[in-house]
Enzyme design. Structure first.
Site, short mmCIF file in Angstrom:
data_model
loop_
_atom_site.label_atom_id
_atom_site.label_comp_id
_atom_site.label_asym_id
_atom_site.label_seq_id
_atom_site.Cartn_x
_atom_site.Cartn_y
_atom_site.Cartn_z
N GLY A 1 0.05 -1.00 6.36
CA GLY A 1 -1.03 0.01 6.88
C GLY A 1 -1.78 -1.09 7.26
N ASP B 1 -7.12 -0.04 6.33
CA ASP B 1 -7.96 0.96 5.70
C ASP B 1 -8.54 1.25 6.34
OD1 ASP B 1 -6.95 0.45 2.50
OD2 ASP B 1 -7.87 -1.94 3.55
N GLY C 1 -8.16 -3.23 1.60
CA GLY C 1 -7.82 -2.17 0.01
C GLY C 1 -7.13 -2.38 -0.97
N GLY D 1 0.45 -1.47 0.05
CA GLY D 1 0.06 0.05 0.19
C GLY D 1 1.20 1.19 -0.25
N GLU E 1 -0.60 -10.56 2.87
CA GLU E 1 -0.08 -9.60 4.13
C GLU E 1 -0.92 -10.56 5.61
OE1 GLU E 1 -1.31 -5.77 1.73
OE2 GLU E 1 -3.02 -7.03 3.44
C1 5RP Z 1 -3.33 -3.37 1.39
C2 5RP Z 1 -3.68 -3.27 2.64
C3 5RP Z 1 -2.72 -1.62 2.91
O1 5RP Z 1 -1.81 -1.20 3.68
C4 5RP Z 1 -4.44 -0.45 3.20
O2 5RP Z 1 -5.52 -0.83 2.10
C5 5RP Z 1 -4.04 0.84 3.27
O3 5RP Z 1 -3.21 0.83 1.73
P1 5RP Z 1 -3.14 3.16 2.18
O4 5RP Z 1 -1.54 2.98 2.69
O5 5RP Z 1 -2.42 2.67 0.28
O6 5RP Z 1 -3.92 3.54 2.49
O7 5RP Z 1 -4.35 -3.92 3.78
O8 5RP Z 1 -4.32 -4.63 0.72
#
Ligand code: 5RP
Length: 219
Positions: free
Chosen positions: A83, A85, A97, A29, A104
């Site tokens: 990270g 969401d 997201g 992310g 992960e």
């Molecule tokens: C990806 C994730 C990301 O950590 C999450 O979507 C947050 O992304 P960003 O740092 O771009 O806001 O879970 O699968």
């Protein structure tokens, strides 16, 4: 500096204090990318090995000249950085997201410590405003979707497949009062590979980036 960069700076400060050399898992992310691009190169010898949660993250690591160690189910990581969401009051998370939540979660579970880096807009009282990501095997996905319909009548399929070659869906309009219960329920549905609820059991630090810096919330 942006809020995301401030959160990444917080993770950097934590890692600097730890005794190395460290095995570190890297999430997926834009916030994690800030950490990888701006702070990981500064850690030098402190890092022993790096594990990646997605093809996208591996590409970035390789482009920056890092080596990516091969994932093995029994690897133990010292730290996992990623990270999220949404983060609720009890540090349960919605992730996925970017569609990488299955891999992960594997890395997060193998880590002795999870450092979650988010901007302050990701903090919520109850998870669910952000649509809940689900990875589902191609075979039998219709049956899984009809079981998931108990939670919402708005379940939307994403274009493209996950890194594991599975379908990705998002459950909208689903407020999650009891994340652990819902995580277990959803995982028991045939065909579901994983769901983006993280009720992480290893010690977790959430680094919350704001316009003025960052603050830490520990589990
Ligand atoms: C990806 C994730 C990301 O950590 C999450 O979507 C947050 O992304 P960003 O740092 O771009 O806001 O879970 O699968």
């Amino acid at each position: 500096m942006s809020k995301k960069n401030n959160a990444a700076a917080g993770a950097f400060e934590i890692l600097k204090q730890l005794n190395g050399p460290l095995s570190v898992g890297i999430g997926t992310g834009s916030t994690t990318d800030c950490f990888t691009e701006n702070f990981l190169p500064l850690l030098g010898e402190k890092i022993k090995s790096l594990y990646s949660s997605s093809d996208r993250t591996s590409e970035l690591l390789l482009k920056l000249g890092f080596q990516v160690s091969e994932y093995k189910p029994n690897n133990m990581l010292d730290v996992y950085i990623d990270g999220a969401d949404e983060v609720d009051d009890n540090l349960n998370l919605i992730k996925g997201g970017g569609g990488a939540h299955t891999n992960e979660k594997k890395l997060a579970k193998q880590a002795q410590r999870f450092i979650c880096i988010v901007d302050d807009e990701k903090l919520v009282n109850t998870l669910g405003k952000f649509p809940l990501p689900i990875e589902i095997e191609s075979e039998g996905s219709e049956e899984a979707i009809s079981s998931l319909a108990q939670y919402s009548n708005k379940i939307i399929k994403r274009d493209g497949l996950s890194d594991n070659g599975n379908h990705l869906y998002d459950i909208h309009n689903f407020m999650i009062e009891d994340p652990l219960k819902i995580e277990h329920e959803v995982l028991s549905i045939n065909g579901v590979v994983d769901v983006g609820i993280f009720s992480v059991d290893s010690p977790t630090t959430v680094v919350v980036g704001s316009d003025s810096g960052y603050r830490l919330i520990d589990s």
